[in-house]
Design an enzyme around this catalytic site. Structure first.
Site, PDB file in Angstrom:
ATOM      1  N   GLY A  88       0.299  -5.083   0.075  1.00 35.19           N
ATOM      2  CA  GLY A  88      -0.612  -5.512  -0.577  1.00 35.19           C
ATOM      3  C   GLY A  88       0.257  -6.431  -2.312  1.00 35.19           C
ATOM      4  O   GLY A  88      -0.601  -7.007  -2.756  1.00 35.19           O
TER       5      GLY A  88
ATOM      6  N   ALA B 233       0.634  -1.220  -0.039  1.00 35.74           N
ATOM      7  CA  ALA B 233       0.236  -0.311  -0.268  1.00 35.74           C
ATOM      8  C   ALA B 233       0.596   1.533  -0.025  1.00 35.74           C
ATOM      9  O   ALA B 233       1.561   1.441   0.050  1.00 35.74           O
ATOM     10  CB  ALA B 233      -0.491  -0.348   1.561  1.00 35.74           C
TER      11      ALA B 233
ATOM     12  N   GLU C 141       0.016  -9.381  -1.699  1.00 31.81           N
ATOM     13  CA  GLU C 141      -1.587 -10.079  -2.065  1.00 31.81           C
ATOM     14  C   GLU C 141      -2.195 -10.589  -2.960  1.00 31.81           C
ATOM     15  O   GLU C 141      -3.131 -10.807  -3.134  1.00 31.81           O
ATOM     16  CB  GLU C 141      -2.355  -9.230  -0.961  1.00 31.81           C
TER      17      GLU C 141
ATOM     18  N   GLU D  46       2.432  -6.041   7.836  1.00 28.60           N
ATOM     19  CA  GLU D  46       1.494  -5.978   8.234  1.00 28.60           C
ATOM     20  C   GLU D  46       1.214  -5.197   9.768  1.00 28.60           C
ATOM     21  O   GLU D  46       1.186  -4.484  10.491  1.00 28.60           O
ATOM     22  CB  GLU D  46       0.416  -5.667   7.578  1.00 28.60           C
TER      23      GLU D  46
END
Length: 338
Positions: free
Chosen positions: A188, A143, A191, A211
């Protein structure tokens, strides 16, 4: 321009009714041609004026701009979708184009990514998607935390929900998807790779979900897709500690399909994509559906029922008959997806 050093740059804007050549001088302080030089403010005014259908004010004098300013003004789209031509027809490249920030996932990138997925879904000729980065040494660092610092809690929630649904949308594509990972795939970024069917890593790849180090959890599918790929215990270790693993370990735990020399991940992914495009496209789609849906049901009997339904959908296709005919004739089949 032969009278200027190579470090100076010229930006050419081709409009419908004219072409503008705008020169930007770098930090060498070479005397620029005043008639072609514009400041950042006057340049933006010129572009805005043209888009508004009016003449923008001329720039008074000239200013010297660093090349990095030119790069900012001429930014690329954060996501690029490209269809490969023959002999690779049917293969699409989805490329992340924010190398200056390690492909950090901003709101804009996420929106563009969702738009690209929609185009892929609507393309009947698409057979395989390769997801890669335009910048060397990084797949996606996760992110955009600089952008997130200015978000309220409600906006962060909206961002996480949108990113989660975007990756689920991508995962649900009926055709195979392959992540090409060179360098870092974190948060992310990993992911996104987890929502792909296959992951090909260069030996310089680093994968992780850090995270918990930010006092949050992976919120775009990481807590669900990682244990389904590596097993529950291994996923818990990686998420609880935020530990990063290299490409070799990723292959050993089933997180990656291949580890190849650095810089060769795209070549390996393309090789696999080419093999897939030779197969019956309807068969490949139904195979993906049978595997994905079968893994989500409660027991083997239900999973085998999913397989049976997918198989039955192929019984009356032209491609199935073509496969049998090609086998009998000892030739390569020509599949049409019908």
């Amino acid at each position: 321009h032969t009278d200027e050093p190579k470090c100076c740059s010229v930006l050419v804007l081709k409009w419908a009714d004219r072409t503008d050549s705008i020169a930007f001088n770098c930090s060498c302080h070479y005397p620029p041609r005043a008639s072609r030089m514009r400041s950042p403010r006057s340049f933006l005014a010129a572009v805005s004026g043209h888009l508004a259908g009016r003449q923008a004010p001329a720039a008074p004098g000239h200013h010297s701009l660093p090349v990095r300013t030119l790069q900012t003004l001429a930014q690329r789209e954060p996501v690029r979708l490209k269809k490969l031509s023959a002999p690779d027809t049917g293969i699409l490249e989805l490329t992340l184009e924010r190398p200056e920030v390690k492909n950090a996932i901003s709101w804009e990138l996420m929106t563009r990514l969702r738009g690209a997925i929609h185009k892929i879904e609507a393309d009947a000729t698409a057979k395989v998607v390769l997801v890669a980065s335009s910048g060397p040494g990084v797949f996606c660092a996760g992110a955009d935390l600089k952008e997130r610092r200015h978000m309220s809690s409600s906006h962060v929630k909206e961002y996480a929900n949108s990113l989660r649904s975007t990756f689920s949308y991508f995962e649900a594509l009926s055709i195979p998807t392959i992540a090409v990972i060179e360098g870092a795939a974190l948060g992310g970024g990993l992911e996104l790779a987890l929502s792909c069917d296959l992951r090909i890593c260069g030996e310089n790849a680093t994968l992780g979900l850090p995270e918990t180090g930010l006092a949050i959890i992976p919120g775009a599918g990481g807590t669900q897709r990682l244990p389904r790929i590596t097993g529950r215990s291994r996923a818990k270790e990686l998420i609880f500690t935020g530990r990063r693993c290299d490409a070799t370990e990723a292959v050993l735990m089933g997180l990656a399909n291949y580890c190849v020399p650095a810089g060769e991940a795209y070549g390996k992914a393309l090789e696999l994509a080419r093999e897939m495009t030779k197969k019956g496209p309807l068969g490949v789609r139904m195979a993906k559906k049978a595997i994905d849906q079968g893994m989500e049901v409660a027991d083997m009997r239900s999973a085998l029922a999913v397989e049976g339904e997918c198989y039955e959908q192929l019984l009356h296709t032209q491609d199935r008959l073509e496969g049998l005919a090609a086998f009998a004739d000892k030739r390569e089949p020509v599949y049409t997806g019908e």
